[in-house]
Scaffold this active site. Structure first.
Site, mmCIF file in Angstrom:
data_model
loop_
_atom_site.group_PDB
_atom_site.id
_atom_site.type_symbol
_atom_site.label_atom_id
_atom_site.label_comp_id
_atom_site.label_asym_id
_atom_site.label_seq_id
_atom_site.Cartn_x
_atom_site.Cartn_y
_atom_site.Cartn_z
ATOM 1 N N CYS A 1 0.840 -1.206 0.000
ATOM 2 C CA CYS A 1 0.000 0.000 0.000
ATOM 3 C C CYS A 1 0.875 1.258 0.000
ATOM 4 C CB CYS A 1 -0.908 -0.057 1.229
ATOM 5 S SG CYS A 1 -1.675 1.495 1.687
ATOM 6 N N CYS B 1 0.240 3.846 2.771
ATOM 7 C CA CYS B 1 0.690 3.289 4.062
ATOM 8 C C CYS B 1 2.183 3.552 4.252
ATOM 9 C CB CYS B 1 0.437 1.784 4.121
ATOM 10 S SG CYS B 1 -1.289 1.304 3.965
#
Length: 105
Positions: free
Chosen positions: A32, A35
């Site tokens: 991600c 993230c």
């Protein structure tokens, strides 16, 4: 310091051990992009707020925890006090993350 959560039991134990402290949980994944962008900031907050417990849950490694916490997208930040969820939001929003910590601490 940010504690990596490896299992459902470890997650529950971390919530129990926190007592009255605010617990901030970062649900993320290695693949991600957002993230990865917010991770260093999350770690810096753990240094700044020593009276708050910071946990990281990789949703691929701990699918049972992510499922139980009803995480739908990454990153999702959840906030707990005395084992109860008191807040949540999704997205790599640094300002909102720190503001929510200040509001709940």
């Amino acid at each position: 310091m940010v504690k990596q959560i490896e299992s459902k039991a470890a997650f529950q134990e971390a919530l129990d051990d926190a007592g009255d402290k605010l617990v901030v949980v970062d649900f993320s994944a290695t693949w991600c992009g957002p993230c990865k962008m917010i991770k260093p900031f999350f770690h810096s907050l753990s240094e700044k707020y020593s009276n708050v417990v910071f946990l990281e849950v990789d949703v691929d490694d701990c699918q049972d925890v992510a499922s139980e916490c009803e995480v739908k997208c990454m990153p999702t930040f959840q906030f707990f006090k005395k084992g109860q969820k008191v807040g949540e939001f999704s997205g790599a929003n640094k300002e909102k993350l720190e503001a929510t910590i200040n509001e709940l601490v």
